[in-house]
Design a protein around this motif. Structure first.
Motif, PDB file in Angstrom:
ATOM      1  N   LYS A  43     -19.953  20.515   0.043  1.00  0.00           N
ATOM      2  CA  LYS A  43     -19.428  19.668  -0.659  1.00  0.00           C
ATOM      3  C   LYS A  43     -18.228  21.042  -1.215  1.00  0.00           C
ATOM      4  O   LYS A  43     -18.442  22.326  -1.658  1.00  0.00           O
ATOM      5  CB  LYS A  43     -20.356  19.262  -1.903  1.00  0.00           C
ATOM      6  CG  LYS A  43     -19.766  17.818  -2.488  1.00  0.00           C
ATOM      7  CD  LYS A  43     -20.693  17.717  -3.724  1.00  0.00           C
ATOM      8  CE  LYS A  43     -19.869  16.804  -3.915  1.00  0.00           C
ATOM      9  NZ  LYS A  43     -20.672  15.741  -5.154  1.00  0.00           N
ATOM     10  N   GLN A  54     -22.043   3.414  -1.991  1.00  0.00           N
ATOM     11  CA  GLN A  54     -21.994   5.361  -2.547  1.00  0.00           C
ATOM     12  C   GLN A  54     -23.166   5.874  -3.275  1.00  0.00           C
ATOM     13  O   GLN A  54     -23.429   6.919  -2.679  1.00  0.00           O
ATOM     14  CB  GLN A  54     -20.617   5.373  -2.569  1.00  0.00           C
ATOM     15  CG  GLN A  54     -20.619   6.964  -2.506  1.00  0.00           C
ATOM     16  CD  GLN A  54     -19.042   6.756  -2.681  1.00  0.00           C
ATOM     17  OE1 GLN A  54     -17.983   6.128  -3.514  1.00  0.00           O
ATOM     18  NE2 GLN A  54     -18.337   8.396  -3.041  1.00  0.00           N
ATOM     19  N   ASN A  89     -22.749   9.851  -5.555  1.00  0.00           N
ATOM     20  CA  ASN A  89     -21.243  10.158  -6.250  1.00  0.00           C
ATOM     21  C   ASN A  89     -20.630   9.296  -6.018  1.00  0.00           C
ATOM     22  O   ASN A  89     -20.884   8.209  -5.502  1.00  0.00           O
ATOM     23  CB  ASN A  89     -20.897  11.058  -4.107  1.00  0.00           C
ATOM     24  CG  ASN A  89     -19.792  11.772  -4.716  1.00  0.00           C
ATOM     25  OD1 ASN A  89     -19.329  10.953  -4.377  1.00  0.00           O
ATOM     26  ND2 ASN A  89     -19.275  12.651  -4.658  1.00  0.00           N
ATOM     27  N   SER A 125     -16.644   9.594  -6.440  1.00  0.00           N
ATOM     28  CA  SER A 125     -15.307   9.823  -5.930  1.00  0.00           C
ATOM     29  C   SER A 125     -14.628   9.526  -5.045  1.00  0.00           C
ATOM     30  O   SER A 125     -15.689   9.314  -3.972  1.00  0.00           O
ATOM     31  CB  SER A 125     -15.441  11.933  -6.055  1.00  0.00           C
ATOM     32  OG  SER A 125     -16.514  12.402  -4.998  1.00  0.00           O
ATOM     33  N   GLN A 126     -13.423   9.556  -4.810  1.00  0.00           N
ATOM     34  CA  GLN A 126     -12.679   8.685  -3.856  1.00  0.00           C
ATOM     35  C   GLN A 126     -12.177  10.584  -3.292  1.00  0.00           C
ATOM     36  O   GLN A 126     -11.031  10.359  -4.203  1.00  0.00           O
ATOM     37  CB  GLN A 126     -12.617   7.570  -3.326  1.00  0.00           C
ATOM     38  CG  GLN A 126     -13.598   6.650  -3.696  1.00  0.00           C
ATOM     39  CD  GLN A 126     -13.991   6.768  -5.033  1.00  0.00           C
ATOM     40  OE1 GLN A 126     -13.516   6.527  -6.197  1.00  0.00           O
ATOM     41  NE2 GLN A 126     -15.531   6.531  -5.409  1.00  0.00           N
ATOM     42  N   HIS A 156     -14.388  10.771  -0.310  1.00  0.00           N
ATOM     43  CA  HIS A 156     -15.899  11.261   0.356  1.00  0.00           C
ATOM     44  C   HIS A 156     -16.068  10.603   1.324  1.00  0.00           C
ATOM     45  O   HIS A 156     -15.810   9.541   1.713  1.00  0.00           O
ATOM     46  CB  HIS A 156     -16.598  10.061  -0.952  1.00  0.00           C
ATOM     47  CG  HIS A 156     -18.218  11.307  -1.030  1.00  0.00           C
ATOM     48  ND1 HIS A 156     -18.142  12.756  -0.909  1.00  0.00           N
ATOM     49  CD2 HIS A 156     -19.571  11.000  -0.227  1.00  0.00           C
ATOM     50  CE1 HIS A 156     -19.705  13.074  -1.318  1.00  0.00           C
ATOM     51  NE2 HIS A 156     -19.906  11.250  -0.398  1.00  0.00           N
ATOM     52  N   TYR A 157     -16.712  12.057   2.233  1.00  0.00           N
ATOM     53  CA  TYR A 157     -16.555  11.644   3.890  1.00  0.00           C
ATOM     54  C   TYR A 157     -18.294  12.506   3.783  1.00  0.00           C
ATOM     55  O   TYR A 157     -18.415  13.124   3.202  1.00  0.00           O
ATOM     56  CB  TYR A 157     -15.467  12.969   4.234  1.00  0.00           C
ATOM     57  CG  TYR A 157     -13.948  12.418   3.994  1.00  0.00           C
ATOM     58  CD1 TYR A 157     -13.481  11.353   4.322  1.00  0.00           C
ATOM     59  CD2 TYR A 157     -13.751  13.158   2.844  1.00  0.00           C
ATOM     60  CE1 TYR A 157     -12.581  11.093   4.475  1.00  0.00           C
ATOM     61  CE2 TYR A 157     -11.776  12.684   3.644  1.00  0.00           C
ATOM     62  CZ  TYR A 157     -11.019  11.951   3.766  1.00  0.00           C
ATOM     63  OH  TYR A 157      -9.926  11.384   3.086  1.00  0.00           O
ATOM     64  N   PRO A 206     -21.658  16.052   3.135  1.00  0.00           N
ATOM     65  CA  PRO A 206     -20.240  15.493   2.808  1.00  0.00           C
ATOM     66  C   PRO A 206     -20.017  16.048   2.099  1.00  0.00           C
ATOM     67  O   PRO A 206     -20.269  17.261   1.056  1.00  0.00           O
ATOM     68  CB  PRO A 206     -21.173  13.911   2.392  1.00  0.00           C
ATOM     69  CG  PRO A 206     -22.367  13.903   2.830  1.00  0.00           C
ATOM     70  CD  PRO A 206     -23.131  15.078   2.261  1.00  0.00           C
ATOM     71  N   SER A 240     -15.909  16.629  -0.440  1.00  0.00           N
ATOM     72  CA  SER A 240     -15.589  15.026  -1.193  1.00  0.00           C
ATOM     73  C   SER A 240     -13.661  16.143  -1.429  1.00  0.00           C
ATOM     74  O   SER A 240     -13.052  17.440  -1.334  1.00  0.00           O
ATOM     75  CB  SER A 240     -16.049  15.069  -2.520  1.00  0.00           C
ATOM     76  OG  SER A 240     -17.356  14.370  -2.149  1.00  0.00           O
TER      77      SER A 240
END
Length: 687
Positions: free
Chosen positions: A216, A637, A643, A645-646, A648-649, A662, A664
């Motif tokens: 991350k 999410q 998490n 936040s955006q 975010h993958y 993931p 972010s």
């Protein structure tokens, strides 16, 4: 004077909208008491913090927000009589509303009697209350809360209530719940969330992905960027008419007002330090309320009302900078601070610094408002961003005052006050006008009206820049401009730079397969909100699904991993990633061919179908509603990936297992490519 006070008060009230969303000085408890075999009484008991009050349900029209309690049940109930208020009632005439208002402080009970339509059956009774709390300075935004209790028909134990207090009955168990999961940023002791059916996946283990890659990304770089932006904002504020003339006056007071030159300089340095401290203290309230809800700042940043309010505020700021009116805090605040300076010593110096901050509000307020709006609507780590931004702002002032105190001879080299300071203010007015469109655009995106297309936004910026250029060359003037002033070389240079910026903007009006204007990414509407992009078209050839469950089914059919993109209409970093990382030639084919992309908008305000709307148990009988598509994906999410936040993958196997860690936030192309290639390589090897 009255007009100036009105606008100042209006500005303060709108800024308080932030606190209205995140501070609640009233706590409710919900109980249901049996009156007899067929009649029950629902009681909402409110406890208020000292100094706050809540309005009665009986208020004259247009004189505040009356409290409203609504009772309902899917199993069916019949209300008996009206809502009864029990508490010490206060009544006074309000000059603001021009009417007699009724309110309660400390505590109040709201009671509603009802009967079950099926006396033998169990029923879940929902109490919804809408209210507004105020103190003697400010009113918080209206709040609606929902509570639930289950009654068991004739099996409910009877309890006696008085008009003074509610005697709690034996608590009735609610329906069995799915395993509780702590909310993001909350400890299990504070609140528990009951996962709505189908949103919590047991296959997702965030601590143990299938492969160890894609660690991350932190957002430390963003913090330092806001420190830098705050520092630049502070330097600009120093050049305004409210602050610049005070620099030599203040420094001279310390360096010449004392026989002990060394002591005078040390006091000046302390003065600069206190300025820094005061600006940092402005961010403290945001740290105190941080963590109330994992997505609270996202909810604030995507609020249509708040973004339209910011749009109007920035227009208001622009008018002030243009010289049509002044923004000032009530004079009583400055007078109290000024009187406190007489204390002398360290305390006196502190209040001198505080007085400077207050009296310079007319010029610094709009600049600070810009930083505040950008931070709150641009990230989930709002408190730290605000601290760094305000620290940068105060640091620039502290350095200037400190250096001039150490080297007072430099005062002679400072330019003299004059018309150039008004030019700086007018320039900032055009900047505020341009930035106002950013908030209008965000409201447009969140509501999915898509009226402010990318090309229209650019065209409006071109018109604003043309206006700025015409002003710099003296073609147009504003109220405080000297009609006979000569156009300086600096104004001409900035004017020509403005012409260059117009040329840069024009290219954004030309259709292109690849997004342009990278410097403005995140400010402009997305590339697919365009007159040249039809609704339903793929984005750069990427097929997007906006429902995770549908994407999961497609991934099974096509034998591809799922790439979840937690995004938002109001997410600036999301736009930057889409337009300038996804579009790269070594990234785009991966997104087009190797994954099933699920773009989930956490700020989508579209209502869910009635059968999909649900509530989350926050503990203590308080429920959080999931009414919109954005509510659903935001909770999805938080529950599964801890998490909020955006962007975010997340990469998942078709069976729902987490492939790798993931990532972010906005990141360089190389980092995103590494994340994708690592996960896809594992999938191809183990599918």
């Amino acid at each position: 004077m009255k007009k100036r006070f009105f606008w100042s008060t209006l500005f303060i009230f709108i800024v308080q909208l932030f606190f209205a969303q995140i501070k609640d000085p009233v706590k409710f408890t919900y109980a249901i008491n049996a009156i007899d075999d067929t009649t029950y009484e629902a009681v909402l008991s409110a406890k208020l913090e000292k100094g706050w009050h809540i309005y009665s349900q009986d208020l004259p029209e247009d004189s505040g927000i009356p409290t409203e309690m609504l009772l309902s049940s899917k199993e069916g109930i019949t209300l008996v009589g009206k809502v009864v208020e029990v508490g010490k009632k206060h009544s006074e005439f309000s000059e603001a509303f021009g009417a007699q208002i009724v309110y309660y402080s400390n505590s109040v009970l709201f009671k509603q009697k009802f009967k079950l339509k099926k006396p033998e059956a169990k029923a879940t009774v929902t109490a919804e209350i809408t209210y507004q709390t105020c103190d003697d300075k400010v009113c918080l935004a209206p709040v609606t809360l929902e509570f639930q209790k289950t009654v068991e028909g004739k099996k409910v134990e009877t309890s006696v209530t008085t008009d003074e207090e509610v005697i709690p009955t034996k608590e009735v168990k609610t329906d069995s719940a799915i395993a509780a999961v702590p909310m993001v940023n909350e400890t299990p002791a504070e609140a528990h969330v009951t996962a709505p059916q189908g949103l919590k996946f047991s296959t997702i283990d965030i601590q143990n992905p299938l492969t160890d890659c894609g660690e991350k990304k932190t957002e430390e770089s963003g913090l330092w960027m806001y420190l830098f932006l705050g520092f630049i904002g502070g330097l600009v504020a120093l050049l305004t008419p409210c602050v610049f003339p005070m620099i030599p006056l203040t420094v001279s007071f310390f360096t010449k007002g004392s026989r002990d030159k060394a002591k005078g300089r040390s006091q000046a340095l302390l003065y600069g330090f206190f300025i820094l401290v005061i600006f940092i203290l402005l961010s403290v309230p945001f740290h105190l309320i941080d963590g109330i809800a994992g997505n609270i700042f996202n909810e604030i940043s995507t609020s249509v009302t708040l973004n339209i309010a910011f749009f109007l505020i920035f227009l208001f700021f622009a008018g002030s900078f243009f010289g049509y009116y002044d923004i000032t805090l009530p004079s009583a605040i400055a007078n109290k601070s000024s009187k406190a300076e007489e204390a002398g010593g360290v305390i006196g110096i502190f209040f001198m610094a505080l007085t400077l901050v207050i009296v310079s509000f007319s010029c610094t307020g709009p600049i600070l408002g810009t930083l505040l709006g950008s931070a709150v609507t641009g990230s989930t780590d709002v408190p730290m961003l605000l601290t760094f931004a305000l620290a940068g702002f105060g640091l620039s002032w502290a350095i200037v005052f400190g250096l001039l105190a150490l080297f007072p001879q430099a005062l002679q080299s400072l330019p003299k006050s004059g018309g150039w300071m008004n030019t700086v203010k007018v320039f900032l007015g055009f900047v505020e006008l341009a930035l106002a469109l950013k908030f209008l655009s965000k409201a447009d995106l969140v509501t999915k009206t898509f009226l402010l297309k990318r090309e229209l936004f650019i065209a409006l910026w071109i018109l604003i820049t043309i206006g700025l250029v015409l002003y710099l060359f003296g073609v147009i003037r504003f109220p405080h401009d000297d009609k006979k002033a000569k156009i300086s070389t600096t104004r001409k240079v900035i004017g020509f730079l403005g012409i260059g910026f117009i040329v840069y903007l024009v290219q954004g009006l030309i259709p292109s397969d690849k997004p342009k204007l990278q410097l403005l990414s995140g400010i402009l509407p997305p590339a697919n909100v365009s007159y040249f992009h039809k609704e339903g078209d793929d984005f750069m050839g990427i097929k997007m699904e906006h429902d995770f469950f549908k994407a999961l089914e497609i991934s099974k059919e096509q034998n591809k991993p799922v790439l979840i993109d937690f995004t938002g209409y109001g997410c600036e970093n999301c736009r930057k990633m889409e337009e300038f990382v996804w579009s790269e030639p070594d990234i785009l084919p991966i997104l087009q061919q190797d994954v099933v992309l699920a773009s989930l908008y956490v700020d989508d305000k579209e209502k869910l179908p009635e059968n999909e709307q649900t509530s989350i148990d926050m503990g203590g009988g308080q429920m959080k509603k999931i009414k919109t598509i954005g509510d659903k994906w935001s909770m999805f999410q938080q529950l599964n990936f801890n998490n909020n936040s955006q962007p975010h993958y997340v990469l998942l196997m078709p069976d729902g297992r987490l492939i790798n860690h993931p990532v972010s936030g906005y990141m360089p192309k190389e980092d995103f490519k590494k994340f994708l290639e690592c996960g896809i390589a594992y999938y191809k090897k183990n599918r």
